[in-house]
Design an enzyme around this catalytic site. Structure first.
Site, mmCIF file in Angstrom:
data_model
loop_
_atom_site.group_PDB
_atom_site.id
_atom_site.type_symbol
_atom_site.label_atom_id
_atom_site.label_comp_id
_atom_site.label_asym_id
_atom_site.label_seq_id
_atom_site.Cartn_x
_atom_site.Cartn_y
_atom_site.Cartn_z
ATOM 1 C CE LYS A 196 -3.619 2.442 2.404
ATOM 2 N NZ LYS A 196 -4.682 2.401 3.416
ATOM 3 C CE LYS A 218 -3.569 8.075 6.567
ATOM 4 N NZ LYS A 218 -4.720 7.144 6.439
ATOM 5 C CE LYS A 249 -6.201 1.772 -0.556
ATOM 6 N NZ LYS A 249 -6.799 1.712 0.744
HETATM 7 C C1 PBG Z 1 -7.510 3.443 5.512
HETATM 8 C C2 PBG Z 1 -7.769 3.272 4.066
HETATM 9 C C3 PBG Z 1 -7.578 4.225 3.038
HETATM 10 C C4 PBG Z 1 -8.130 3.648 1.881
HETATM 11 C C5 PBG Z 1 -8.570 2.371 2.218
HETATM 12 N N1 PBG Z 1 -8.324 2.149 3.571
HETATM 13 C C6 PBG Z 1 -7.061 5.611 3.048
HETATM 14 C C7 PBG Z 1 -5.711 5.887 3.554
HETATM 15 O O1 PBG Z 1 -4.860 5.013 3.727
HETATM 16 O O2 PBG Z 1 -5.471 7.066 3.822
HETATM 17 C C8 PBG Z 1 -8.218 4.326 0.550
HETATM 18 C C9 PBG Z 1 -9.272 3.834 -0.403
HETATM 19 C C10 PBG Z 1 -9.543 4.732 -1.559
HETATM 20 O O3 PBG Z 1 -8.924 5.796 -1.734
HETATM 21 O O4 PBG Z 1 -10.450 4.376 -2.333
HETATM 22 N N2 PBG Z 1 -6.352 2.938 6.033
#
Ligand code: PBG
Length: 325
Positions: A196, A218, A249
């Protein structure tokens, strides 16, 4: 002109094109993210995600029934936590009567066969909007992992089929697996958000859940988008720690990573076609610059081609309707 090989032969008609297509989409490919709110009969369109909604539990259940009737097998739940319940420990995340826990129960009661997954991370519950517990301006790893274990067990208690940790703390997959085992939840799976990346494309999602970080970004836990080998390391470690599915992701800017991970692991790979990717297609279509339906199918097929077995996407319902045409 005499040619030995004419590649256009296999492109001549729709019949032969579909016969030799290397990738295809079916409703089984999709995981539908759902945003859930408190209240009753509440349906709020998300400003940065046109035609996507945050709904109260009753209307979410209605939506889940419709998704099931369309042949969609899985949903991924996110909740919007009330401000007064947010703190730095994230304790609302394992409240047995919390919005997430009530949502899981309601959906499993109404459509028991629907495969329910839940996002596991502290950000919707954090007064700092971070995925972990904050100490001296830092997101601390091991304490956060303890919280995620409690959160996962409470989702399991409520009846979830698979938890999806999206926080990117080190060691959380192994710890969650162990926590589930100890509590006797041997049938609950883990879909790890393994690779991620720290991405600007999460913006619309953070609007949807009011979960933008209150300070900083983050980057100390989510991955640097310059990196590729590291994604394979993360995925392999998560598989070793007990992940049933590994995820990449965002999606579109990371198709190379999907392929690398697919080639490296022996578990199914999922990809998250995230909020910013949704918003870009919606915005360009609204301007009349691209054909929305075609853009949806081309995008989703590209994930399958890249090697994804499953796709979490806000376009799932549109895609299934287009495929049935
Ligand atoms: C939370 C999370 C996020 C997304 C999924 N779970 C946002 C982030 O990490 O700030 C993003 C999903 C999207 O943008 O469609 N941890």
């Amino acid at each position: 002109m005499y040619l030995q090989r004419r590649n256009r032969i296999l492109r001549t008609t729709p019949a032969i094109r579909s016969m030799v297509a290397e990738s295809s989409l079916t409703p089984n490919d999709f995981i539908v993210p759902l945003f859930i709110d408190e209240g009753e009969n509440v349906e709020t369109e998300i400003a940065s995600m046109p035609n996507y909604y945050r709904r109260s539990i009753d209307l979410t259940v209605k939506e889940v029934k419709e998704l099931w009737s369309l042949g969609i097998k899985s949903v991924l739940l996110f909740i919007k936590c009330k401000d007064e319940l947010k703190d730095n420990t994230g304790r609302e995340a394992w409240n047995p009567d919390g919005l997430m826990q009530r949502s899981i129960k309601a959906i499993k009661d109404a459509v028991p066969e629907m495969y329910v997954m839940t996002d596991v991370a502290l950000d919707p519950y954090s007064s700092y909007g971070h995925d972990g517990i904050v100490k001296d301006g830092e997101i601390v790893n091991d304490l956060t992992v303890e919280a995620l274990v409690k959160m996962s067990a409470s989702h399991a208690e409520a009846g979830v089929d698979m938890v999806a940790p999206s926080d990117m703390m080190d060691g959380r997959i192994g710890a969650i697996r162990e926590g589930l085992e100890k509590a006797g939840f041997t049938k609950v799976g883990i879909m790890a958000y393994s690779a991620k990346y720290a991405s600007c494309f999460y913006g619309p999602f953070r609007n949807a859940l009011d979960s933008a970080p209150g300070f900083g970004d983050k980057k100390t836990y989510q991955m640097d988008y310059a990196n590729r080998t590291e994604a394979v390391k993360e995925a392999l470690m998560d598989v070793e720690e007990g992940a049933d599915i590994v995820m990449v992701k965002p999606g579109l800017p990371y198709l190379d990573i999907v392929r690398d991970v697919k080639n490296a692991v022996d578990v199914p790979v999922s990809v998250y076609n995230i909020s910013g990717e949704y918003a870009m297609i919606k915005a360009a279509a609204k301007m009349g610059w691209i054909n929305e339906d075609k853009a949806i199918l081309e995008t989703l097929t590209s994930f399958k081609r890249a090697g994804a077995d499953l796709i979490a996407t806000y376009f799932a319902k549109d895609a299934v309707k287009l495929l049935n045409h």
